[in-house]
Design a protein around this motif. Structure first.
Motif, PDB file in Angstrom:
ATOM      1  N   ARG A 127     -46.236  -4.151  -6.704  1.00 56.91           N
ATOM      2  CA  ARG A 127     -45.238  -5.218  -6.792  1.00 56.91           C
ATOM      3  C   ARG A 127     -44.918  -5.766  -5.406  1.00 56.91           C
ATOM      4  O   ARG A 127     -44.702  -6.969  -5.239  1.00 56.91           O
ATOM      5  CB  ARG A 127     -43.958  -4.685  -7.447  1.00 56.91           C
ATOM      6  CG  ARG A 127     -42.925  -5.772  -7.713  1.00 56.91           C
ATOM      7  CD  ARG A 127     -41.788  -5.266  -8.569  1.00 56.91           C
ATOM      8  NE  ARG A 127     -40.964  -4.294  -7.893  1.00 56.91           N
ATOM      9  CZ  ARG A 127     -40.908  -3.001  -8.194  1.00 56.91           C
ATOM     10  NH1 ARG A 127     -41.652  -2.527  -9.178  1.00 56.91           N
ATOM     11  NH2 ARG A 127     -40.124  -2.169  -7.545  1.00 56.91           N
ATOM     12  N   LEU A 128     -44.919  -4.903  -4.405  1.00 57.53           N
ATOM     13  CA  LEU A 128     -44.695  -5.346  -3.030  1.00 57.53           C
ATOM     14  C   LEU A 128     -45.914  -6.087  -2.489  1.00 57.53           C
ATOM     15  O   LEU A 128     -45.785  -7.070  -1.759  1.00 57.53           O
ATOM     16  CB  LEU A 128     -44.369  -4.146  -2.141  1.00 57.53           C
ATOM     17  CG  LEU A 128     -43.061  -3.407  -2.470  1.00 57.53           C
ATOM     18  CD1 LEU A 128     -42.925  -2.159  -1.610  1.00 57.53           C
ATOM     19  CD2 LEU A 128     -41.861  -4.327  -2.294  1.00 57.53           C
ATOM     20  N   ILE A 129     -47.113  -5.606  -2.848  1.00 54.79           N
ATOM     21  CA  ILE A 129     -48.339  -6.263  -2.384  1.00 54.79           C
ATOM     22  C   ILE A 129     -48.411  -7.693  -2.909  1.00 54.79           C
ATOM     23  O   ILE A 129     -48.779  -8.632  -2.183  1.00 54.79           O
ATOM     24  CB  ILE A 129     -49.578  -5.463  -2.831  1.00 54.79           C
ATOM     25  CG1 ILE A 129     -49.654  -4.138  -2.066  1.00 54.79           C
ATOM     26  CG2 ILE A 129     -50.860  -6.274  -2.616  1.00 54.79           C
ATOM     27  CD1 ILE A 129     -50.766  -3.225  -2.535  1.00 54.79           C
ATOM     28  N   GLY A 131     -45.886  -9.552  -3.859  1.00 49.40           N
ATOM     29  CA  GLY A 131     -44.569 -10.167  -3.781  1.00 49.40           C
ATOM     30  C   GLY A 131     -44.655 -11.653  -3.465  1.00 49.40           C
ATOM     31  O   GLY A 131     -45.676 -12.156  -2.987  1.00 49.40           O
ATOM     32  N   SER A 136     -45.300 -10.547   2.135  1.00 41.78           N
ATOM     33  CA  SER A 136     -46.084  -9.679   1.257  1.00 41.78           C
ATOM     34  C   SER A 136     -47.553  -9.693   1.669  1.00 41.78           C
ATOM     35  O   SER A 136     -48.038 -10.648   2.274  1.00 41.78           O
ATOM     36  CB  SER A 136     -45.945 -10.126  -0.197  1.00 41.78           C
ATOM     37  OG  SER A 136     -46.557 -11.382  -0.392  1.00 41.78           O
ATOM     38  N   ASN A 139     -49.750 -12.646   0.409  1.00 35.38           N
ATOM     39  CA  ASN A 139     -49.377 -13.922   1.023  1.00 35.38           C
ATOM     40  C   ASN A 139     -49.724 -13.957   2.507  1.00 35.38           C
ATOM     41  O   ASN A 139     -49.990 -15.037   3.058  1.00 35.38           O
ATOM     42  CB  ASN A 139     -47.886 -14.196   0.807  1.00 35.38           C
ATOM     43  CG  ASN A 139     -47.595 -14.745  -0.575  1.00 35.38           C
ATOM     44  OD1 ASN A 139     -48.455 -15.376  -1.195  1.00 35.38           O
ATOM     45  ND2 ASN A 139     -46.396 -14.504  -1.071  1.00 35.38           N
TER      46      ASN A 139
END
Length: 299
Positions: A127-129, A131, A136, A139
């Motif tokens: 979920r963080l990767i 984001g 993130s 991105n």
């Protein structure tokens, strides 16, 4: 006492005693819940109130657009995971099993690590990767190509793609081990004879390896079909709850959880569960029929 002792040491009774544990477990944890769920699917089950409503749950279910969205998501997830988690692990297993492979045991251990990782932790990391903030990981990669940040988990294609990446990261190592076990059972004499006949690596793979790995492939595809249709926690952790934007990550099990646990509509959720069971059985039976495991009489 003599009669009881004779009964305890009876050779005719012993086999039934040994298999009774399985039948008791099967009856308590499968037959009874299935029968109870079937009865509940024809009822409206609310706190302190149970009412028989016939086929109303099924009628409402088959006219529910959110349910069909969940079915489509689960089916797509199943198809994509089966398409990716069978050929690639098979090829990776062949590389690791190859005599010219250096550090095969190391790669085998590394690829198995994701299985040992808690799915809660893995879902949080992914979920963080994926984001939506510029910082993130995904991105940042886009930033190197001068692309604007993307809200990965809020769009159908990218959100579902993240879910598939998570599945492949987690289960590739397990399937590699399955295929490695099958490769170790193939006699090396087959490959030596093929080399004498002038077969190249591709011919050996398609004419020897793949046909002899068929039992393992069928097993992996069977459990992958079940895992694809039963997926829930991956989606739940990736979106931090069971309510992804426009239900892009909602699965059949997620829909069952929403109706049964979140909305406390156990009768309706029971109907969802039985439909899921029927779908899984039909798909697996069709797959086993197509692969030749199940044959018609006279074939």
């Amino acid at each position: 006492m003599a009669g009881l002792k004779k009964l305890v040491y009876s050779q005719k009774l012993a086999p039934y005693v040994f298999v009774s544990a399985f039948f008791l477990t099967f009856a308590i944890f499968f037959v009874y819940p299935l029968a109870n769920t079937t009865v509940m699917s024809f009822q409206s089950v609310l706190p302190g109130e149970v009412e028989f409503i016939g086929l109303d749950n099924y009628t409402k279910l088959f006219h529910d657009e959110v349910f069909w969205k969940a079915v489509a998501n689960s089916f797509l997830y199943m198809v994509l995971t089966v398409a990716l988690l069978i050929p690639f692990p098979m090829v990776f297993a062949c590389f690791i099993h190859s005599k010219i492979m250096i550090g095969g045991e190391f790669f085998k251990s590394v690829l198995f690590i994701p299985v040992l990782t808690s799915l809660v932790v893995a879902g949080t990391i992914f979920r963080l990767i994926f984001g939506e903030l510029p910082g993130s990981f995904m991105n940042q990669l886009l930033g190197y190509f001068h692309h604007e940040p993307i809200k990965w988990l809020k769009m159908q294609t990218t959100g579902f793609g993240a879910l598939i990446v998570l599945a492949c990261w987690r289960w590739t190592g397990v399937n590699i081990l399955y295929f490695l076990s099958g490769l170790k059972s193939i006699p090396q004499e087959f490959y030596e004879s093929a080399e004498i006949d002038g077969a190249n690596a591709w011919q050996k793979f398609f004419r020897i390896t793949m046909p002899l790995l068929k039992p393992i492939t069928i097993y992996v595809s069977t459990i992958s079909v079940y895992a694809g249709l039963a997926m829930f926690l991956e989606s739940y952790m990736l979106w931090t709850n069971n309510n992804s934007p426009d239900n892009i990550g909602l699965t059949i099990v997620g829909y069952l959880y929403r109706q049964g646990i979140e909305k406390n509509r156990m009768g309706y959720a029971s109907a969802v569960g039985l439909v899921l069971l029927a779908l899984a059985m039909l798909i697996n039976l069709a797959q086993l029929r197509l692969t030749g495991v199940l044959k018609k009489e006279g074939e």
